[in-house]
Motif scaffolding. Structure first.
Motif, PDB file in Angstrom:
ATOM      1  N   VAL A   1      49.390 -11.542   8.948  1.00 35.38           N
ATOM      2  CA  VAL A   1      50.275 -12.330   8.088  1.00 35.38           C
ATOM      3  C   VAL A   1      49.984 -11.977   6.638  1.00 35.38           C
ATOM      4  O   VAL A   1      48.822 -11.836   6.256  1.00 35.38           O
ATOM      5  N   ALA A   2      51.037 -11.851   5.832  1.00 35.55           N
ATOM      6  CA  ALA A   2      50.885 -11.696   4.379  1.00 35.55           C
ATOM      7  C   ALA A   2      51.812 -12.692   3.706  1.00 35.55           C
ATOM      8  O   ALA A   2      53.021 -12.687   3.953  1.00 35.55           O
ATOM      9  N   SER A   3      51.232 -13.561   2.871  1.00 37.72           N
ATOM     10  CA  SER A   3      52.027 -14.574   2.174  1.00 37.72           C
ATOM     11  C   SER A   3      51.446 -14.817   0.790  1.00 37.72           C
ATOM     12  O   SER A   3      50.437 -14.217   0.411  1.00 37.72           O
TER      13      SER A   3
ATOM     14  N   VAL B   1      53.774 -21.043   8.601  1.00 35.77           N
ATOM     15  CA  VAL B   1      53.529 -20.576   7.231  1.00 35.77           C
ATOM     16  C   VAL B   1      54.507 -21.229   6.270  1.00 35.77           C
ATOM     17  O   VAL B   1      54.133 -21.658   5.168  1.00 35.77           O
TER      18      VAL B   1
ATOM     19  N   ASN C   1      54.845  -8.989  -0.297  1.00 36.04           N
ATOM     20  CA  ASN C   1      53.916  -9.281   0.790  1.00 36.04           C
ATOM     21  C   ASN C   1      54.459  -8.590   2.032  1.00 36.04           C
ATOM     22  O   ASN C   1      55.509  -8.978   2.556  1.00 36.04           O
TER      23      ASN C   1
ATOM     24  N   TYR D   1      57.180 -13.922   2.795  1.00 34.46           N
ATOM     25  CA  TYR D   1      56.046 -13.648   3.657  1.00 34.46           C
ATOM     26  C   TYR D   1      56.483 -12.830   4.872  1.00 34.46           C
ATOM     27  O   TYR D   1      57.657 -12.842   5.263  1.00 34.46           O
TER      28      TYR D   1
ATOM     29  N   SER E   1      48.587 -18.261   4.909  1.00 37.50           N
ATOM     30  CA  SER E   1      48.345 -17.089   5.750  1.00 37.50           C
ATOM     31  C   SER E   1      47.352 -17.407   6.866  1.00 37.50           C
ATOM     32  O   SER E   1      47.526 -16.962   8.011  1.00 37.50           O
TER      33      SER E   1
END
Length: 606
Positions: A49-51, A77, A566, A401, A57
């Protein structure tokens, strides 16, 4: 040769719209944006996960670790960001969720890449002329009917595998028990609370009550933010689904606030709101399948058009620098043409028959062939039948995200309140902010000017209509498998930030970390200028003069940052996914059961 020096105030007007200059006030105390640092990196084969938020995350990864899929994690998220990143994470806004189900076979009905369109809609009381002479972009009247909660519910019903309540419970705890503010959130809160208008005006009393430091001092990293009203609202949604937001106590509170504050949203507007599930825009570029959000997002079509033009131009990387003068010249010419097409043709397809021939492969080849490799084309020469006047905008405050799970199911989600903290209107007793998305419509029919206002018909205000957006959640496949998941905040700059990241990774064959870290630039047809990031004065060393000699206006504002990508890249041979979170707004990458990445760019303590 054309060149100019613009003041910071004028630049802000160009980038954000005419209303912003009136809103900018001296801060009560000196505030400093957190400095540049390495991108955040995480790798794993069990999901990443990228946030914008470390806590969000982590919540997404916990969901994946507990057996949830990418859509479950994306919903978790999203609710977490409503608590931990209130300037853009939201219950009272909207966005677009792009979902690529797992599977590498030929697409079947259940494997088609879909877009959950949960964009806000114009209230039934809104008309084409409602905002012709309107100037106050922070007024509750600016709020469109929110789509986030119903959109998340729609995604969950279609794709989710975990109980709805389980996805919201971590955010309820964060809101009720509080969490430690990091330096990015401290800066975000202090920036708005230090504005004298926000600090003193009665209209923002509820905002101050919810977000002000208990001691009325500046927020500092390590302080605890509690949001008990928001916790109650989330509990209601957890128990009752989206109906807990669009009917009952919460809907009554929104309706009551709209009536008292001259807003437009009614209880009926809330009751009637529905997201739309659309098929994603698909484009074949450079041997990849690029999927994007369809109208009323302009992202899928405009990013795709830019990439097809770039493919026609045959750009080549240079080993020692991210960008060259030729890159900036040619890509800016691509951008100005794509944004002209965006302005001319795009809006809500449920209200207008959109003319999309201008985004075809043939149109891309024709537009690319018109580019002069040595001279800039004045934007006015591209107007065609769009009447220009000398003299609506999209804010940069959005959040994006990206998520992928162990099966390869991928989600690219962009969501927003419009400006930072939206309308600044917190629904009394409910703890969440309402958007100010009505600013994304074209306010003055037929009025398009050289400063960036657009008045073309496809995006005029109408009851129930979705406003045009630049949100560009994107998923790229190679041989039927997900290769790249990308998106960004940044208003109209989103399209260019996403395109530049794809060019760096897939065309120039650079790592995703290098692509996210690379300096960015922006051209949007009007204003007729290239805007360069200014955090690193050396990033474009020696380029400004040559660009000016080709006829470009070039503006580099000290400290300027563009977007916050992200993203996730998948190594198709090993199955390892690499999540990269942008440093520009403090993003965080997390992986399920991943080992630390042996890479100096990942050295960022949390």
């Amino acid at each position: 040769m054309r060149h100019t020096i613009l003041s910071l105030a004028l630049i802000l007007i160009h980038l954000h719209g005419p209303g912003l200059a009136q809103e900018i006030q001296p801060l009560a105390a000196p505030l400093r944006l957190p400095p540049r640092q390495p991108v955040d990196l995480a790798q794993g084969s069990a999901g990443v996960v990228a946030s914008a938020s470390p806590l969000a995350s982590a919540i997404g990864c916990d969901c994946l670790a507990d057996g949830g899929n990418a859509v479950d994690a994306a919903i978790a998220v999203g609710f977490a960001l409503a608590v931990t990143w209130p300037e853009a994470g939201n219950l009272g806004g909207g966005g677009f969720m792009l979902v690529a189900p797992a599977g590498s076979e030929e697409p079947s009905a259940d494997r088609i890449v879909r877009c959950i369109d949960y964009r806000e809609t114009a209230p039934s009381a809104a008309t084409e002329d409602s905002f012709v002479n309107w100037t106050d972009r922070r007024h509750p009247r600016m709020a469109g009917t929110p789509g986030t909660v119903r959109g998340f519910e729609s995604a969950h019903r279609r794709y989710g595998s975990m109980p709805w309540k389980r996805l919201i419970e971590p955010s309820i705890r964060l809101a009720r028990e509080g969490f430690l503010v990091d330096r990015y959130l401290a800066y975000s809160l202090n920036s708005v609370l230090s504005d004298p208008l926000i600090r003193d005006h009665d209209r923002y009393a509820e905002f101050r009550r919810v977000y002000q430091h208990p001691s009325h001092s500046l927020w500092r990293p390590g302080d605890r933010l509690l949001q008990p009203d928001l916790a109650k609202t989330l509990e209601t949604i957890a128990e009752n689904g989206a109906d807990g937001f669009y009917t009952g106590r919460v809907a009554d509170a929104i309706d009551r606030q709209m009536r008292s504050d001259d807003g437009l949203i009614s209880r009926q507007d809330l009751h009637d709101y529905q997201p739309v599930v659309r098929t994603a825009i698909e484009r074949s570029v450079l041997g990849y399948q690029v999927f994007g959000a369809p109208p009323p997002s302009s992202g899928g079509l405009t990013v795709g058009l830019q990439l097809k033009m770039i493919e026609s131009l045959g750009l080549q990387p240079q080993a020692d620098v991210p960008w060259t003068v030729d890159h900036l010249h040619l890509m800016s010419e691509v951008m100005r043409r794509a944004f002209r097409q965006r302005a001319a043709f795009l809006g809500d397809p449920d209200f207008s028959t959109l003319q999309l021939d201008g985004f075809s492969d043939q149109a891309a080849a024709r537009l690319a062939a018109e580019i002069d490799h040595r001279h800039a084309t004045p934007s006015g020469e591209l107007a065609g039948d769009i009447a220009l006047t000398d003299g609506p905008y999209e804010s940069e405050q959005t959040t994006h995200y990206s998520v992928i799970d162990a099966t390869g199911m991928a989600v690219s989600n962009t969501t927003t309140l419009e400006q930072s903290f939206g309308s600044l209107s917190v629904v009394a007793g409910c703890g969440f902010l309402l958007n100010n998305e009505m600013g994304d419509f074209n306010w003055r029919p037929g009025y398009t000017n050289t400063e960036g206002a657009i008045g073309t018909s496809a995006n005029l205000v109408a009851p129930g209509k979705r406003m045009l957006s630049s949100m560009s959640p994107t998923i790229v496949k190679q041989d039927g498998k997900v290769r790249l998941i990308v998106g960004s905040p940044g208003g109209r700059t989103i399209i260019n930030s996403v395109c530049e990241t794809i060019v760096q990774t897939l065309l120039f064959d650079r790592s995703l970390a290098d692509a996210v870290d690379a300096p960015r630039f922006h051209h949007q047809w009007f204003p007729d200028a290239i805007y360069l990031e200014g955090f690193d004065p050396q990033a474009y060393s020696g380029m400004i003069g040559p660009l000016q000699s080709r006829g470009h206006v070039v503006i580099q504002t000290p400290g300027r940052r563009q977007g916050a990508v992200n993203a996730i890249e998948v190594d198709l041979d090993s199955g390892i996914a690499t999540a990269v979170a942008d440093w520009r707004r403090g993003g965080a990458a997390r992986a399920v059961r991943s080992k630390p990445v042996a890479n100096p760019t990942a050295s960022r303590a949390r």
